[in-house]
Structure formats: C-alpha cells, structure tokens
Design a protein around this motif. Structure first.
Motif, PDB file in Angstrom:
ATOM      1  N   UNK A  92       0.832  -1.209   0.000  1.00 23.27           N
ATOM      2  CA  UNK A  92       0.000   0.000   0.000  1.00 23.27           C
ATOM      3  C   UNK A  92       0.864   1.256   0.000  1.00 23.27           C
ATOM      4  N   UNK A  93       1.938   1.245   0.774  1.00 19.60           N
ATOM      5  CA  UNK A  93       2.849   2.383   0.789  1.00 19.60           C
ATOM      6  C   UNK A  93       3.495   2.568  -0.587  1.00 19.60           C
ATOM      7  N   UNK A  94       3.906   1.465  -1.193  1.00 16.38           N
ATOM      8  CA  UNK A  94       4.535   1.525  -2.509  1.00 16.38           C
ATOM      9  C   UNK A  94       3.567   2.095  -3.536  1.00 16.38           C
ATOM     10  N   UNK A  95       2.329   1.593  -3.549  1.00 18.85           N
ATOM     11  CA  UNK A  95       1.316   2.065  -4.510  1.00 18.85           C
ATOM     12  C   UNK A  95       1.022   3.546  -4.278  1.00 18.85           C
ATOM     13  N   UNK A  96       0.859   3.936  -3.022  1.00 20.26           N
ATOM     14  CA  UNK A  96       0.607   5.340  -2.718  1.00 20.26           C
ATOM     15  C   UNK A  96       1.757   6.203  -3.240  1.00 20.26           C
ATOM     16  N   UNK A  97       2.965   5.746  -3.058  1.00 16.42           N
ATOM     17  CA  UNK A  97       4.131   6.498  -3.508  1.00 16.42           C
ATOM     18  C   UNK A  97       4.211   6.578  -5.027  1.00 16.42           C
ATOM     19  N   UNK A  98       3.856   5.506  -5.714  1.00 17.57           N
ATOM     20  CA  UNK A  98       3.832   5.515  -7.178  1.00 17.57           C
ATOM     21  C   UNK A  98       2.868   6.579  -7.680  1.00 17.57           C
ATOM     22  N   UNK A  99       1.667   6.618  -7.100  1.00 19.27           N
ATOM     23  CA  UNK A  99       0.702   7.622  -7.536  1.00 19.27           C
ATOM     24  C   UNK A  99       1.126   9.020  -7.101  1.00 19.27           C
ATOM     25  N   UNK A 100       1.861   9.118  -6.002  1.00 22.58           N
ATOM     26  CA  UNK A 100       2.417  10.401  -5.593  1.00 22.58           C
ATOM     27  C   UNK A 100       3.451  10.906  -6.589  1.00 22.58           C
ATOM     28  N   UNK A 116      15.220  10.998  -8.088  1.00 23.63           N
ATOM     29  CA  UNK A 116      15.524  11.021  -6.654  1.00 23.63           C
ATOM     30  C   UNK A 116      14.361  10.438  -5.848  1.00 23.63           C
ATOM     31  N   UNK A 117      13.133  10.773  -6.230  1.00 20.78           N
ATOM     32  CA  UNK A 117      11.964  10.205  -5.544  1.00 20.78           C
ATOM     33  C   UNK A 117      11.890   8.695  -5.752  1.00 20.78           C
ATOM     34  N   UNK A 119      14.386   6.668  -6.461  1.00 18.36           N
ATOM     35  CA  UNK A 119      15.495   6.067  -5.714  1.00 18.36           C
ATOM     36  C   UNK A 119      15.161   5.937  -4.234  1.00 18.36           C
ATOM     37  N   UNK A 120      14.564   6.970  -3.680  1.00 16.93           N
ATOM     38  CA  UNK A 120      14.196   6.937  -2.254  1.00 16.93           C
ATOM     39  C   UNK A 120      13.129   5.893  -1.997  1.00 16.93           C
ATOM     40  N   UNK A 121      12.160   5.801  -2.889  1.00 15.48           N
ATOM     41  CA  UNK A 121      11.114   4.784  -2.733  1.00 15.48           C
ATOM     42  C   UNK A 121      11.712   3.389  -2.789  1.00 15.48           C
ATOM     43  N   UNK A 122      12.630   3.164  -3.697  1.00 13.71           N
ATOM     44  CA  UNK A 122      13.290   1.871  -3.785  1.00 13.71           C
ATOM     45  C   UNK A 122      14.054   1.569  -2.500  1.00 13.71           C
ATOM     46  N   UNK A 123      14.738   2.578  -1.988  1.00 14.28           N
ATOM     47  CA  UNK A 123      15.531   2.416  -0.766  1.00 14.28           C
ATOM     48  C   UNK A 123      14.671   1.992   0.423  1.00 14.28           C
ATOM     49  N   UNK A 124      13.500   2.581   0.559  1.00 14.99           N
ATOM     50  CA  UNK A 124      12.651   2.250   1.719  1.00 14.99           C
ATOM     51  C   UNK A 124      11.787   1.011   1.478  1.00 14.99           C
ATOM     52  N   UNK A 125      11.722   0.550   0.256  1.00 13.81           N
ATOM     53  CA  UNK A 125      10.870  -0.597  -0.065  1.00 13.81           C
ATOM     54  C   UNK A 125      11.554  -1.936   0.076  1.00 13.81           C
ATOM     55  N   UNK A 126      12.862  -1.981  -0.110  1.00 16.14           N
ATOM     56  CA  UNK A 126      13.576  -3.251  -0.065  1.00 16.14           C
ATOM     57  C   UNK A 126      14.612  -3.230   1.038  1.00 16.14           C
TER      58      UNK A 126
END
Length: 126
Positions: A92-100, A116-117, A119-126
């Motif tokens: 859910x966090x990943x999907x929310x971030x994608x739409x963000x 940069x966004x 990269x940060x999403x990838x960093x916090x997702x895995x």
C-alpha cells in the motif's frame, strides 16, 4: 499485465522494483506523460460521480496492489518474505508512492527530482 512479466523475469526484488520505477519515471518524462495517470485523474474527477467507473478503477487498483503485495510475500534472493500484514502495508505504501510520483510529475516534471523520488522509494521498499 506488463508489470507482472517484469517480476516474473527478475532474479531479485530490488531489480524488479528498480526496473518498475525506471519505467514509471520514463512514462512521467515522456511525451505521453499527460495520459500516464488516467487512473489518478479519473479517481479524482469522475470516480465519485459514477459507481460503475469507481468499481472498475477500484478493481484495477486492487489488482495492482495485489501484484506488489505478492512480491513482498516471496522469499527473493535479496530479501526474505514478509508477513501477510507487513506485505500488505508495504504494498500500500509503494502504490501510494507511485501515484504520488505521478501526481508530482504533473507539475514538477524534472528528471532529477523524479529519479531522486524513485530512488528513495526503492531504498525504503527493499
């Protein structure tokens, strides 16, 4: 679904998510960027007015969430499988971030910011 094949052809979750996010940024930066997030625009503008459209959009979003959630439930070589609850939260966090990212790109379509966004999403997702 294009993204399902991306996960099927990957050897690590990080690699799959990284390619997913590279595709996302590419779509946001491309000539078709205004059409990229029809789902978001429709959810915001039309979805509440038409129950049939709302149901179709919700089904699409749930399918996408389910695909991502399933990836977090798998024990990949680069990460362990998550619990059902944690996989759901992370998806859910990943999907929310994608739409963000897509929404941000509509007004701030700068490749360095979008990368940069992502990269940060990838960093916090895995």
């Amino acid at each position: 679904m294009h993204y399902q094949k991306l996960f099927e052809n990957s050897t690590s979750l990080r690699c799959a998510l990284e390619r997913f996010l590279q595709d996302l940024v590419g779509e946001c930066l491309g000539d078709e960027s205004k059409k990229v997030c029809l789902l978001t625009k429709t959810l915001n503008e039309i979805g509440e007015q038409d129950a049939e459209i709302q149901a179709a959009l919700s089904a699409n979003l749930h399918q996408f969430e389910s695909l991502i959630r399933q990836q977090f439930l798998i024990a990949w070589p680069d990460c362990e499988a998550l619990s059902e609850d944690e996989a759901t939260k992370r998806a859910r966090f990943f999907i929310m971030s994608v739409y963000g990212i897509r929404t941000y790109a509509a007004t701030q379509c700068d490749s360095s910011h979008l990368n940069a966004l992502a990269d940060r999403l990838l960093e916090v997702s895995v």
